[in-house]
Structures are given as C-alpha cells and as structure tokens.
Design a protein around this motif. Structure first.
Motif, short mmCIF file in Angstrom:
data_model
loop_
_atom_site.label_atom_id
_atom_site.label_comp_id
_atom_site.label_asym_id
_atom_site.label_seq_id
_atom_site.Cartn_x
_atom_site.Cartn_y
_atom_site.Cartn_z
N ARG A 64 0.82 -1.22 0.00
CA ARG A 64 0.00 0.00 0.00
C ARG A 64 0.85 1.27 0.00
O ARG A 64 0.42 2.31 -0.49
CB ARG A 64 -0.89 -0.04 1.24
CG ARG A 64 -1.99 0.94 1.24
CD ARG A 64 -2.98 0.60 2.35
NE ARG A 64 -3.99 1.64 2.42
CZ ARG A 64 -4.04 2.56 3.36
NH1 ARG A 64 -3.17 2.56 4.34
NH2 ARG A 64 -4.99 3.47 3.34
N ALA A 65 2.06 1.17 0.53
CA ALA A 65 2.93 2.35 0.62
C ALA A 65 3.25 2.94 -0.76
O ALA A 65 3.53 4.13 -0.87
CB ALA A 65 4.23 1.99 1.34
N GLY A 66 3.21 2.13 -1.78
CA GLY A 66 3.49 2.62 -3.13
C GLY A 66 2.27 3.12 -3.87
O GLY A 66 2.37 3.57 -5.01
N ARG A 67 1.10 3.05 -3.24
CA ARG A 67 -0.14 3.42 -3.93
C ARG A 67 -0.92 4.52 -3.24
O ARG A 67 -1.85 5.06 -3.83
CB ARG A 67 -1.03 2.20 -4.05
CG ARG A 67 -0.38 1.08 -4.83
CD ARG A 67 -1.27 -0.10 -4.89
NE ARG A 67 -2.54 0.31 -5.47
CZ ARG A 67 -3.38 -0.52 -6.04
NH1 ARG A 67 -3.11 -1.78 -6.10
NH2 ARG A 67 -4.52 -0.08 -6.55
N THR A 68 -0.60 4.82 -2.00
CA THR A 68 -1.38 5.81 -1.26
C THR A 68 -0.59 7.10 -1.04
O THR A 68 0.61 7.14 -1.29
CB THR A 68 -1.79 5.26 0.12
OG1 THR A 68 -0.61 4.90 0.84
CG2 THR A 68 -2.69 4.04 -0.02
N ARG A 69 -1.30 8.08 -0.58
CA ARG A 69 -0.70 9.40 -0.32
C ARG A 69 0.03 9.94 -1.55
O ARG A 69 1.17 10.40 -1.48
CB ARG A 69 0.25 9.34 0.88
CG ARG A 69 -0.39 8.86 2.15
CD ARG A 69 0.61 8.89 3.27
NE ARG A 69 0.24 7.91 4.28
CZ ARG A 69 1.08 7.41 5.14
NH1 ARG A 69 2.34 7.76 5.14
NH2 ARG A 69 0.68 6.54 6.02
N ASP A 70 -0.64 9.87 -2.68
CA ASP A 70 0.00 10.23 -3.94
C ASP A 70 0.21 11.73 -4.11
O ASP A 70 0.86 12.17 -5.05
CB ASP A 70 -0.77 9.67 -5.13
CG ASP A 70 -2.23 10.07 -5.17
OD1 ASP A 70 -2.70 10.66 -4.17
OD2 ASP A 70 -2.89 9.79 -6.18
N THR A 71 -0.28 12.52 -3.19
CA THR A 71 -0.04 13.96 -3.27
C THR A 71 1.20 14.38 -2.50
O THR A 71 1.63 15.53 -2.59
CB THR A 71 -1.26 14.74 -2.72
OG1 THR A 71 -1.51 14.34 -1.38
CG2 THR A 71 -2.49 14.49 -3.58
N GLN A 72 1.78 13.46 -1.74
CA GLN A 72 2.99 13.80 -0.98
C GLN A 72 4.21 13.81 -1.90
O GLN A 72 4.25 13.13 -2.92
CB GLN A 72 3.20 12.80 0.16
CG GLN A 72 2.15 12.93 1.24
CD GLN A 72 2.41 12.01 2.41
OE1 GLN A 72 3.18 11.07 2.31
NE2 GLN A 72 1.77 12.29 3.53
N ASP A 73 5.19 14.59 -1.49
CA ASP A 73 6.40 14.77 -2.30
C ASP A 73 7.17 13.48 -2.53
O ASP A 73 7.84 13.34 -3.55
CB ASP A 73 7.33 15.79 -1.65
CG ASP A 73 6.73 17.19 -1.63
OD1 ASP A 73 5.84 17.47 -2.46
OD2 ASP A 73 7.16 18.00 -0.80
N ASP A 74 7.09 12.55 -1.60
CA ASP A 74 7.88 11.32 -1.72
C ASP A 74 7.15 10.18 -2.45
O ASP A 74 7.65 9.07 -2.52
CB ASP A 74 8.33 10.83 -0.34
CG ASP A 74 7.18 10.40 0.55
OD1 ASP A 74 5.99 10.62 0.19
OD2 ASP A 74 7.46 9.83 1.62
N PHE A 75 5.98 10.47 -3.02
CA PHE A 75 5.19 9.42 -3.66
C PHE A 75 5.95 8.70 -4.77
O PHE A 75 5.96 7.47 -4.83
CB PHE A 75 3.87 9.96 -4.20
CG PHE A 75 3.09 8.92 -4.96
CD1 PHE A 75 2.44 7.91 -4.27
CD2 PHE A 75 3.03 8.93 -6.34
CE1 PHE A 75 1.74 6.92 -4.94
CE2 PHE A 75 2.34 7.95 -7.03
CZ PHE A 75 1.69 6.95 -6.33
N GLU A 76 6.56 9.44 -5.66
CA GLU A 76 7.27 8.80 -6.79
C GLU A 76 8.38 7.88 -6.32
O GLU A 76 8.55 6.77 -6.83
CB GLU A 76 7.85 9.87 -7.73
CG GLU A 76 6.79 10.63 -8.50
CD GLU A 76 5.98 9.75 -9.43
OE1 GLU A 76 6.54 8.80 -10.02
OE2 GLU A 76 4.77 10.00 -9.56
N ILE A 83 7.51 -0.90 -6.64
CA ILE A 83 7.51 -1.59 -7.93
C ILE A 83 8.73 -2.49 -8.05
O ILE A 83 8.64 -3.63 -8.51
CB ILE A 83 7.44 -0.58 -9.10
CG1 ILE A 83 6.04 0.04 -9.15
CG2 ILE A 83 7.79 -1.23 -10.42
CD1 ILE A 83 5.91 1.20 -10.12
N THR A 84 9.87 -2.01 -7.59
CA THR A 84 11.10 -2.81 -7.61
C THR A 84 10.96 -4.04 -6.72
O THR A 84 11.33 -5.16 -7.12
CB THR A 84 12.30 -1.95 -7.16
OG1 THR A 84 12.41 -0.82 -8.02
CG2 THR A 84 13.59 -2.75 -7.20
#
Length: 104
Positions: A64-76, A83-84
């Motif tokens: 879930r850490a890679g899919r949520t809070r997509d507006t935060q600066d560290d999302f990418e 994904i890795t």
C-alpha cells in the motif's frame, strides 16, 4: 526458529508495519528491508493467529505504501521502490499467500 517463537514474529512484524506507517520512504530505503521481506515470506506459513495477522498486515502496508498518499512529495520514490520490490518478490509473495490461505 519461527515456529518456536511466534510471539517474537508477531512483535517483529508489528514493529515493521509501524515503521512503514510512520516513515515509509526512510523505511523502504533501508538495507535490511529485503531480509525482512524474506523473513515475512517464511512466516506466512506459521499457524499462529496473531503472528500470521501481523505478517499479513506488514505485507498489506508494504504494498500500500506505493499506492497511497499520492499527493505527498515522496510518492514517486515510494512507488518506484515498491515496484522494484514487487518485481523481485511478487511471484513468491503470491505463492506464499495462496499456500498459506489454502493450508491454514
């Protein structure tokens, strides 16, 4: 070792899930994360309710850490790291979860 110490497994994965919730990017960037994932894969077969629940919660929070809070600066950065991990462990994780669900 894991079968004989389910309480320790429970505590360990609850702690890791907590790190994931509070500081996902620093946690995902640690050198020991792959070891934790490997331990989690082995722990999916435990027949201890609390330990198994903590392991599953850890994997849930991890993915879930890679899919949520997509507006935060560290999302990418989080998304890339997940994904890795998914590319490296996705097949084994799926197999472990299915085996665990069928056998336990």
């Amino acid at each position: 070792g894991l079968k004989n110490n389910p309480g320790t497994v429970d505590d360990f994965f609850r702690l890791n899930a907590r790190f994931m919730q509070r500081a996902p990017l620093p946690y995902l960037q640690t050198e020991f994360l792959k070891s934790v994932v490997e331990c989690g894969l082995m722990s999916t077969r435990l027949e201890h309710r609390e330990a198994n629940a903590s392991v599953m919660k850890f994997f849930y929070d991890l993915l879930r850490a890679g899919r949520t809070r997509d507006t935060q600066d560290d999302f990418e950065a989080r998304n890339h790291l997940i994904i890795t991990l998914h590319a490296e462990y996705g097949e084994r994780l799926t197999e472990s979860l299915i085996t665990s669900a069928v056998l336990h």
